[in-house]
Write an enzyme that holds these catalytic residues in place. Sequence first.
Site, short mmCIF file in Angstrom:
data_model
loop_
_atom_site.label_atom_id
_atom_site.label_comp_id
_atom_site.label_asym_id
_atom_site.label_seq_id
_atom_site.Cartn_x
_atom_site.Cartn_y
_atom_site.Cartn_z
N ASP A 169 0.85 -1.20 0.00
CA ASP A 169 0.00 0.00 0.00
C ASP A 169 0.88 1.25 0.00
O ASP A 169 2.04 1.20 0.43
CB ASP A 169 -0.88 0.04 1.25
N1 URA Z 1 -1.23 -5.82 4.13
C1 URA Z 1 -1.73 -4.58 4.05
O1 URA Z 1 -2.79 -4.27 4.60
N2 URA Z 1 -1.03 -3.66 3.35
C2 URA Z 1 0.15 -3.92 2.75
O2 URA Z 1 0.75 -3.01 2.14
C3 URA Z 1 0.66 -5.23 2.83
C4 URA Z 1 -0.05 -6.16 3.53
#
Ligand code: URA
Length: 231
Positions: free
Chosen positions: A102
């Site tokens: 993310d």
């Molecule tokens: N889980 C999440 O919620 N975000 C990420 O970036 C990776 C794993």
Amino acid sequence: MMRLDKLISHSTVFTRSQTGKLIRKGLIKVNGKVIKKSAYKILPDDHVHYLGIEINQAKKRYIMLYKPKDVVCATSDREHKTVLDLLFISNRKKLHIAGRLDIDTTGLVLITDDGQWSHRITSPKHKQAKIYRVSLTEAITTEAIQSLRQGILLKGEKKPTLATEVTKLNNTTLLLTLNEGRYHQIKRMLTAVGYHVIALHRQQIGTIRLDPNLSTGEWRELNQREINLNG
Ligand code: URA
């Protein structure tokens, strides 16, 4: 092993159909012999020549990047810097990301032009463990940790998901290991047990650890041991 026409079009300016014509005209030699079959299989040590000039087999690229916050795991984006924008290397367009993070997650991102290798990294079938450091706004209870280990049915999904390992580093920080990579998986798992993630950092994928010598935004090529994925 790679097809002769694929190797030439990957390693030169010629398209696949131009390459086919060169091969049929007898302009390509493999180890000194004219080869007129586009599907001819090339081994890593074979020497391919076009009009006497050697065509080097394009080497696959494998990169680890320490992703900062506010940079997106995408190959292009109108608003934000992408992880590829951080790599000052040629032919960046041929690269892709093996497992996205993310925008607000930091840490290890693997980037390559080897589709088979990235499949081994991302496919749940191959069970490459991903290790994350998760920071929460509130102290986590033993019951919540138990639920993460036993499995949670995420909203809108049919199959439960679980953390294969959970280690409590302190009251508000966990190390969590996942074998899958579902959309916003960790944030959704913690929401499901009543917690809010304030920081998320990926430190390991399979046997590949984020190099402690890299600062945020920096990258390096993987070594052969890391590429082999067996420690
Ligand atoms: N889980 C999440 O919620 N975000 C990420 O970036 C990776 C794993």
